[in-house]
Design a protein around this motif. Structure first.
Motif, short mmCIF file in Angstrom:
data_model
loop_
_atom_site.label_atom_id
_atom_site.label_comp_id
_atom_site.label_asym_id
_atom_site.label_seq_id
_atom_site.Cartn_x
_atom_site.Cartn_y
_atom_site.Cartn_z
N LYS A 64 0.87 -1.18 0.00
CA LYS A 64 0.00 0.00 0.00
C LYS A 64 0.91 1.23 0.00
N GLU A 96 -9.18 -8.70 -6.47
CA GLU A 96 -10.43 -8.56 -5.73
C GLU A 96 -10.16 -8.11 -4.30
N GLN A 97 -9.14 -8.70 -3.64
CA GLN A 97 -8.80 -8.28 -2.27
C GLN A 97 -8.28 -6.85 -2.24
N LYS A 99 -8.81 -4.40 -4.29
CA LYS A 99 -9.85 -3.42 -4.61
C LYS A 99 -10.78 -3.12 -3.44
N GLN A 100 -10.69 -3.88 -2.36
CA GLN A 100 -11.49 -3.62 -1.16
C GLN A 100 -10.95 -2.43 -0.36
N SER A 101 -9.75 -1.96 -0.69
CA SER A 101 -9.14 -0.85 0.04
C SER A 101 -9.92 0.43 -0.21
N PRO A 102 -10.44 1.07 0.84
CA PRO A 102 -11.19 2.31 0.68
C PRO A 102 -10.33 3.41 0.05
#
Length: 145
Positions: A64, A96-97, A99-102
């Motif tokens: 990140k 997919e995982q 893309k869950q990051s706000p």
């Protein structure tokens, strides 16, 4: 075939470290052991074992960089498990995982421009080449969200 991304634990880290690519791929991939050490001592690094029926067959690491950007730094499938579609499924699960990051706006990946398979493979997921990285060594490709 049941492909999953699993946390790396004391029960599976040795199996992940024992994974290897083919001789001609060695220049394209960092060692999994080095990547695990790097992740242990740096904030925002996520590591996953790519597993088939709970058995590690590959490795992923993403970082990140900021609220808006995640970079996939490591992605490999063991030489004994290549050409079976495992990498394609694993990368889809990872995206997919991630893309869950706000607030996420961009996912990037770098690869050696001499790697004949990388460009088409990553493009099939929507990565678009934007030029060489800051060091001028690797091609940088991004997905804009």
């Amino acid at each position: 075939m049941q492909v999953s991304l699993e946390q790396i634990t004391k029960e599976n880290y040795e199996a992940v470290c024992d994974l290897d690519v083919t001789e001609d791929q060695l220049d394209y991939v960092a060692s999994n052991m080095w990547s695990l050490v790097e992740a242990m001592f740096n904030e925002g690094y996520e590591t996953r074992a790519i597993c088939v029926h709970q058995r590690p067959v590959g490795f992923l690491m993403w970082v990140k960089e900021s609220r808006e950007k995640v970079s996939i730094w490591r992605f490999m499938v063991d030489q004994q498990h290549q050409q079976q579609g495992i990498g394609r499924i694993a990368l889809q699960l990872a995206l997919e995982q991630i893309k869950q990051s706000p607030g996420l706006q961009q996912i990037e990946i770098c690869y050696n421009p001499k790697n004949p398979v990388a460009r088409d493979f990553y493009a099939s997921f929507g990565f678009v080449e934007v030029g060489m990285d800051e060091e001028g060594e690797d091609m940088l490709a991004v997905i804009q969200l």
